[in-house]
Structures are given as structure tokens and as C-alpha cells.
Design a protein around this motif. Structure first.
Motif, PDB file in Angstrom:
ATOM      1  N   GLU A   1      69.431  72.852  54.206  1.00  6.67           N
ATOM      2  CA  GLU A   1      68.805  71.280  53.448  1.00  6.67           C
ATOM      3  C   GLU A   1      68.410  70.258  54.848  1.00  6.67           C
ATOM      4  O   GLU A   1      68.166  69.122  53.711  1.00  6.67           O
ATOM      5  CB  GLU A   1      69.480  70.821  52.337  1.00  6.67           C
ATOM      6  N   GLN A   2      69.185  70.902  55.600  1.00  3.12           N
ATOM      7  CA  GLN A   2      68.686  68.996  56.710  1.00  3.12           C
ATOM      8  C   GLN A   2      67.556  68.958  57.184  1.00  3.12           C
ATOM      9  O   GLN A   2      66.119  69.635  57.545  1.00  3.12           O
ATOM     10  CB  GLN A   2      69.624  69.356  57.896  1.00  3.12           C
ATOM     11  N   ASN A   3      66.835  67.581  56.677  1.00  5.67           N
ATOM     12  CA  ASN A   3      65.784  67.557  57.247  1.00  5.67           C
ATOM     13  C   ASN A   3      65.395  66.503  58.432  1.00  5.67           C
ATOM     14  O   ASN A   3      66.604  66.528  58.781  1.00  5.67           O
ATOM     15  CB  ASN A   3      64.704  66.482  56.035  1.00  5.67           C
ATOM     16  N   GLU A   4      64.486  67.429  59.101  1.00  9.11           N
ATOM     17  CA  GLU A   4      63.916  66.856  60.410  1.00  9.11           C
ATOM     18  C   GLU A   4      63.188  66.164  60.801  1.00  9.11           C
ATOM     19  O   GLU A   4      61.954  66.003  59.905  1.00  9.11           O
ATOM     20  CB  GLU A   4      63.752  68.194  61.142  1.00  9.11           C
ATOM     21  N   ILE A   5      62.563  65.717  62.077  1.00 11.64           N
ATOM     22  CA  ILE A   5      61.361  65.025  62.427  1.00 11.64           C
ATOM     23  C   ILE A   5      60.948  65.894  63.610  1.00 11.64           C
ATOM     24  O   ILE A   5      62.133  65.764  64.460  1.00 11.64           O
ATOM     25  CB  ILE A   5      61.415  63.452  62.691  1.00 11.64           C
ATOM     26  N   SER A   6      59.337  66.172  63.784  1.00 11.16           N
ATOM     27  CA  SER A   6      59.661  66.552  65.594  1.00 11.16           C
ATOM     28  C   SER A   6      58.148  65.666  65.158  1.00 11.16           C
ATOM     29  O   SER A   6      56.912  66.383  64.510  1.00 11.16           O
ATOM     30  CB  SER A   6      59.210  68.485  64.528  1.00 11.16           C
ATOM     31  N   GLY A   7      58.005  64.990  66.142  1.00 10.63           N
ATOM     32  CA  GLY A   7      57.000  64.535  66.888  1.00 10.63           C
ATOM     33  C   GLY A   7      56.764  63.391  65.609  1.00 10.63           C
ATOM     34  O   GLY A   7      57.621  62.760  65.152  1.00 10.63           O
ATOM     35  N   ARG A   8      54.990  63.809  65.855  1.00 11.09           N
ATOM     36  CA  ARG A   8      54.969  62.752  64.238  1.00 11.09           C
ATOM     37  C   ARG A   8      54.789  63.725  62.870  1.00 11.09           C
ATOM     38  O   ARG A   8      54.365  63.543  61.890  1.00 11.09           O
ATOM     39  CB  ARG A   8      53.077  63.149  64.307  1.00 11.09           C
ATOM     40  N   TYR A   9      55.121  65.081  62.569  1.00  9.74           N
ATOM     41  CA  TYR A   9      55.866  65.935  61.746  1.00  9.74           C
ATOM     42  C   TYR A   9      57.100  65.931  61.679  1.00  9.74           C
ATOM     43  O   TYR A   9      57.784  66.218  61.629  1.00  9.74           O
ATOM     44  CB  TYR A   9      55.257  67.366  62.096  1.00  9.74           C
TER      45      TYR A   9
END
Lengths: 117, 120
Positions: free
Chosen positions: A56-64
């Protein structure tokens, strides 16, 4: 049976605004995978992100970025500082795993995102 | 790596006529899918092949739709006779599954640009 619900049919924002696309899913499988696909006017579905049910780890990838919450069966997708090129239909999809050989992907109805300059 | 190829991109026919769509998956991808996407809806799986065998065709209207993947590579989807409600985009996708590692279950699908069918 699997079901994916995207309650937002259409969203319109002005460039540089942040926008969140909602997705709620139903499945009886204990292991499953969630996806977001983008469909620009050209028609081709483009893979964006995949998450599995045990992480359930949430991530950020660039603008997403994405927010997966198993407790509420939600898998929301956020675009930060939206751009006109982000205009497309976005689909949330679910693939369950029951130990069988069929990995059918079930799609929601999609959310049309329009980013205005 | 070449993507999934589909043809024709557009087709207009009258009801009761027949039509065929062709798909060539990404090289080495064992699994091929045909999806139907009606305007305003998400794609719906029609049929799934693993190599040249059918894995799932539970949602294929078999009285009018047929599909084959004879050599386990490219595939043809046929509609005969077509109905007005068959107007849709027919999407072909492929995946490495059964593969190894992450792709064995996650089976990321790669889609073609689709074939848009209009039935008048």
C-alpha cells in the motif's frame, strides 16, 4: 466478480491545476493488481502505473502520484501541475489472481480529463 | 521494440455485412487479447489467447463473432453478420504472460491503436 467504478465521467481543469481521478474497486481475490491507463485521442491505451494489493505504499513519479487505500478499496490518481498534453481519457483497471490461468483485466468506464490552457 | 499493430484503423459497413480485423502482437508475447470499447465505456474483453489456444471467450457473442490465432502469432477477429450495436473500437493487446518474474502475474498489457467500426 470484479468491478471498477470511476464516478467522475468528465473533469475540466485549467493548466497547472492539480487534479485527482477517483477509482473504487470490488474483488473477492486476496491478491490483485491495480492499473491506470491513459487513452489519448489517438486511441491507444498507454500504461501508466501498476500497484499490487499487498503493497500500500504510495508513490510519486514526476507529476504523477497515486493513493492506494485497501480499507476503502480506492486507488486514486493525481496529476500535479496539469498540462494540456494530459488531456485524455483515464482508465482504472483491476486484475485479480485466484491461482488460475486467466488474468482478465477489468476496466472502469473512464474519466475524460480536459486541461484548458 | 515495435508495438501492437492493428488494421484497418477505420471501417464503415452496413448492418448484416461482415468485417475482419487483424492484429499482430509484440514479438515474443504469448498472450493476445481482443477488447471491445463502445463509445463512453471502458474496454470489455472479448477473447484471450495464450499462444494459439483460447483461455477466455466467455464474453464473445459466438453467434456472430469469431477469432483465431492459428500460428500463435497474429490474430483475426471477424464479425458476421454485423449489427448496429457492434459499432465500437476493437482493441488488440498483448502481454508476455506466461512469463517470468513480475510479468507472470502483473501481465502488463500493451495495446494497439484500435480498429474503429461503424455499422450503418
Amino acid at each position: 466478480a470484479q468491478k471498477v467504478t470511476q464516478a467522475q465521467t468528465e473533469i475540466s481543469v485549467v493548466e497547472k491545476e492539480d487534479v485527482t481521478l477517483d477509482c473504487v474497486y470490488e474483488t473477492r481475490d486476496t491478491t490483485y493488481y491495480l492499473f491506470w491507463y491513459k487513452q489519448p485521442p489517438s486511441g491507444e491505451l498507454v500504461f501508466l502505473i501498476r500497484r499490487n494489493s499487498f503493497d500500500e505504499q504510495n508513490e510519486i513519479s514526476g507529476r504523477y502520484s497515486w493513493n492506494f487505500q485497501k480499507s476503502t478499496s480506492s486507488f486514486n490518481f493525481t496529476i500535479t501541475a496539469s498540462q494540456v498534453v494530459d488531456s485524455a481519457v483515464y482508465f482504472c483497471a483491476l486484475r485479480g489472481y485466484s491461482g488460475g490461468s486467466n488474468y482478465k483485466l477489468t476496466f472502469g468506464k473512464g474519466t475524460l480529463l480536459t486541461v484548458n490552457p | 521494440e515495435a508495438g501492437v499493430a492493428q488494421s484497418p484503423r477505420y471501417k464503415i459497413i452496413e448492418k448484416r455485412q461482415s468485417v475482419a480485423f487483424w492484429c499482430n502482437p509484440i514479438s515474443g508475447h504469448a498472450t493476445l487479447y481482443w477488447y471491445q470499447q463502445i463509445l463512453g465505456q471502458g474496454p470489455k474483453l472479448l477473447i484471450q489467447f495464450q499462444n494459439n489456444g483460447v483461455v477466455d471467450d466467455s464474453q464473445l457473442p459466438k453467434d456472430r463473432f469469431s477469432a483465431e490465432r492459428l500460428k500463435g502469432v497474429d490474430s483475426t477477429l471477424k464479425i458476421q453478420p454485423a449489427k448496429l450495436e457492434d459499432s465500437a473500437v476493437y482493441l488488440c493487446a498483448s502481454s508476455r504472460w506466461p512469463g517470468t518474474g513480475a510479468h507472470q502475474r502483473t501481465g502488463e498489457l500493451f495495446f494497439g491503436e484500435g480498429s474503429r467500426l461503424t455499422v450503418l
